[in-house]
Design a protein around this motif. Structure first.
Motif, PDB file in Angstrom:
ATOM      1  N   THR A 148       0.837  -1.210   0.000  1.00 41.44           N
ATOM      2  CA  THR A 148       0.000   0.000   0.000  1.00 41.44           C
ATOM      3  C   THR A 148       0.867   1.254   0.000  1.00 41.44           C
ATOM      4  O   THR A 148       0.389   2.341  -0.319  1.00 41.44           O
ATOM      5  N   ILE A 149       2.127   1.127   0.396  1.00 41.87           N
ATOM      6  CA  ILE A 149       3.043   2.271   0.400  1.00 41.87           C
ATOM      7  C   ILE A 149       4.027   2.122  -0.741  1.00 41.87           C
ATOM      8  O   ILE A 149       4.678   1.083  -0.889  1.00 41.87           O
ATOM      9  N   GLN A 150       4.112   3.142  -1.562  1.00 47.34           N
ATOM     10  CA  GLN A 150       5.061   3.188  -2.675  1.00 47.34           C
ATOM     11  C   GLN A 150       6.027   4.348  -2.422  1.00 47.34           C
ATOM     12  O   GLN A 150       5.724   5.279  -1.687  1.00 47.34           O
ATOM     13  N   SER A 183       3.589   8.270   6.394  1.00 52.88           N
ATOM     14  CA  SER A 183       2.705   7.286   5.764  1.00 52.88           C
ATOM     15  C   SER A 183       2.765   7.328   4.247  1.00 52.88           C
ATOM     16  O   SER A 183       2.173   6.468   3.582  1.00 52.88           O
ATOM     17  N   ASN A 184       3.461   8.299   3.698  1.00 52.26           N
ATOM     18  CA  ASN A 184       3.528   8.441   2.242  1.00 52.26           C
ATOM     19  C   ASN A 184       4.952   8.358   1.710  1.00 52.26           C
ATOM     20  O   ASN A 184       5.234   8.825   0.604  1.00 52.26           O
ATOM     21  N   ARG A 185       5.853   7.774   2.498  1.00 51.27           N
ATOM     22  CA  ARG A 185       7.238   7.600   2.070  1.00 51.27           C
ATOM     23  C   ARG A 185       7.619   6.139   2.259  1.00 51.27           C
ATOM     24  O   ARG A 185       7.189   5.490   3.226  1.00 51.27           O
ATOM     25  N   SER A 186       8.433   5.619   1.363  1.00 48.98           N
ATOM     26  CA  SER A 186       8.920   4.238   1.503  1.00 48.98           C
ATOM     27  C   SER A 186       9.922   4.172   2.649  1.00 48.98           C
ATOM     28  O   SER A 186      10.419   5.206   3.126  1.00 48.98           O
ATOM     29  N   SER A 417       3.669  -3.518   4.558  1.00 54.28           N
ATOM     30  CA  SER A 417       3.137  -2.324   3.884  1.00 54.28           C
ATOM     31  C   SER A 417       3.737  -2.088   2.502  1.00 54.28           C
ATOM     32  O   SER A 417       3.102  -1.473   1.650  1.00 54.28           O
ATOM     33  N   GLU A 418       4.956  -2.572   2.269  1.00 58.36           N
ATOM     34  CA  GLU A 418       5.572  -2.390   0.957  1.00 58.36           C
ATOM     35  C   GLU A 418       5.711  -3.705   0.200  1.00 58.36           C
ATOM     36  O   GLU A 418       6.359  -3.746  -0.851  1.00 58.36           O
ATOM     37  N   ILE A 455      -1.658   4.114   6.397  1.00 58.48           N
ATOM     38  CA  ILE A 455      -0.768   3.080   5.877  1.00 58.48           C
ATOM     39  C   ILE A 455      -1.535   2.040   5.058  1.00 58.48           C
ATOM     40  O   ILE A 455      -1.070   1.606   4.005  1.00 58.48           O
ATOM     41  N   GLY A 457      -4.100   2.491   3.438  1.00 58.90           N
ATOM     42  CA  GLY A 457      -4.631   3.104   2.210  1.00 58.90           C
ATOM     43  C   GLY A 457      -6.075   3.526   2.303  1.00 58.90           C
ATOM     44  O   GLY A 457      -6.813   3.446   1.329  1.00 58.90           O
TER      45      GLY A 457
END
Length: 458
Positions: A148-150, A183-186, A417-418, A455, A457
């Motif tokens: 869900t995290i890119q 929550s918006n960073r790898s 999450s990734e 996280i 999404g």
């Protein structure tokens, strides 16, 4: 429920944190398969895919079905050429793997019991039932695994460090700004933010975050800033540190990671904590459970995706003779097969076992074992069929009933999450008829809830 002493005082409390070069590469190699549905790929909402499908081949080898469906002309590598593809499981012909909680992935035709149909014991597996064979390809292949995290586009570590500094400066804390960034960073980008923060302000970002946050939101944010391999190693260390042992944490990590991930965890455990993980396992566990975990921490599972059906038949017979076919149990035989065979090979073995034993393998493990070794063996078998379903089940029971196992909730959400949290969410909804986000929202509150939902999404 949090780990005792989590997070360690003055985190990072271990010399050399973060470890250099210990980060795993996610998602693991060999996790990509593509849908065979007429809609092609990528599936709706499934994100981006490579410009061209991988080479033609049997799906378990990571291939995309050949034009005209499969079996591909000439058959699949290692597959018998006469009589079609052995079932997967269910009988002659190409079958479909079980669906439902605990297993799944392909659409299920009208259920047909395994030979004799003993009830399966992995939670949620359709009791005593396996799907009938399906001619031709199933309607959808196992999906491309996706987090869900890119990694954020146009990433600027210095700019993010400045945002975090401003959010913590002065009286009060801007938790929303912190949540928006982390929550918006790898994970790789978070490590760069941490380094930029120290360069720009001469301060340790983790210590500043600890001073501004508390409770579960603090635990969650600190977990997000740990390098992936370090977080797994840290979790294992704290599962065995002090009085008592959190055996389910050991199972969750050691029985589900790839060979490469396990080897990196073992190396990180040694370099960061100055300890040998195998010695710690031997000191904290015993008996057949100890032997299973020691086998797991070798990181030597066969990862060849080609199935040897003759070996599967032999292993199935060996397992039957070690359990259902004798008085008592030869536990070492189960350990050898489940700890060393590839996941495609284990699926073929489970199918062959159901014909020999008149009972599915999960049910036999329940009858022959108990306690932690039973849970460990079943976790391996469940991951062989459907790893996202294993984690979906763990998340469900972390929140089901009174209270919440916050450490398990945080650990799984962060570590997957990734990798495959998109698939875990889908499986969760299929298994429990409610979304993961809905259950998180009802079990948590405040900034903790907002960060978890960000996280996953939602």
């Amino acid at each position: 429920m949090a780990y005792p002493g989590y997070p360690p005082s003055g985190y990072p409390a271990f010399p050399g944190y973060p470890p250099t070069g210990q980060e795993s590469v996610y998602p693991p190699a060999g996790q990509y398969t593509y849908p065979a549905a007429p809609g092609g790929y990528p599936p709706a909402g499934g994100g981006s895919f490579p410009a061209a499908p991988p080479s033609t081949g049997y799906p378990e080898a990571g291939g995309y079905p050949a034009p005209g469906g499969y079996p591909a002309p000439g058959g699949f590598p290692g597959a018998p050429q006469a009589g079609g593809m052995p079932s997967y499981p269910g009988g002659p012909g190409y079958g479909v793997p079980p669906t439902g909680p605990g297993f799944g992935g392909y659409p299920q035709p009208p259920a047909q019991s395994y030979a004799g149909g003993g009830p399966a014991q992995i939670p949620g597996y359709p009791g005593g039932q396996a799907p009938s064979p399906m001619p031709g390809p199933p309607a959808a292949m196992v999906q491309y695994t996706q987090g869900t995290i890119q990694a954020a586009p146009n990433f600027d570590a210095g700019r993010d460090a400045e945002i975090l500094r401003k959010a913590m400066k002065g009286i009060g804390t801007d938790e929303k700004a912190i949540i928006d960034v982390v929550s918006n960073r790898s994970n790789d980008q978070r490590q760069k933010i941490k380094a930029a923060f120290k360069t720009m302000y001469g301060k340790d970002l983790i210590k500043d975050l600890k001073s501004e946050l508390s409770g579960n939101v603090e635990e969650l944010i600190l977990a997000l800033f740990m390098p992936r391999t370090y977080y797994d190693a840290w979790s294992l260390r704290h599962a065995m540190k002090g009085a008592g042992t959190q055996e389910r944490v050991l199972i969750e990590i050691l029985c589900t990671r790839t060979n490469q991930e396990i080897r990196e965890i073992v190396n990180c455990y040694k370099s960061e904590f100055g300890r040998d993980i195998e010695q710690d396992i031997r000191a904290d566990t015993s008996g057949h459970f100890e032997r299973l975990l020691v086998s797991m921490c070798q990181g030597n599972r066969d990862e060849n995706q080609t199935v040897d059906y003759q070996k599967a038949q032999e292993d199935a017979q060996r397992l039957y003779q070690a359990g259902e076919g004798k008085l008592g149990t030869d536990e070492s035989c189960f350990n050898m097969v489940l700890a060393s065979r590839s996941f495609p090979q284990l699926r073929a073995t489970a199918e062959a076992y159901s014909r020999i034993a008149n009972r599915d393998l999960a049910s036999s493990i329940d009858r022959e074992f108990s306690g932690n070794v039973e849970r460990g063996l079943k976790a391996i078998l469940q991951c062989a069929f459907d790893r996202p379903a294993f984690f979906a089940e763990r998340l469900y029971y972390a929140m089901k009933g009174a209270g919440t196992d916050d450490s398990t909730l945080i650990r799984i959400i962060v570590t997957r999450s990734e990798i495959d949290l998109v698939q875990i969410k889908q499986k969760f909804a299929e298994m429990y008829q409610k979304t993961l986000a809905t259950m998180i929202a009802s079990d948590t509150s405040g900034d903790y809830r907002r960060l978890l939902l960000a996280i996953v999404g939602q």
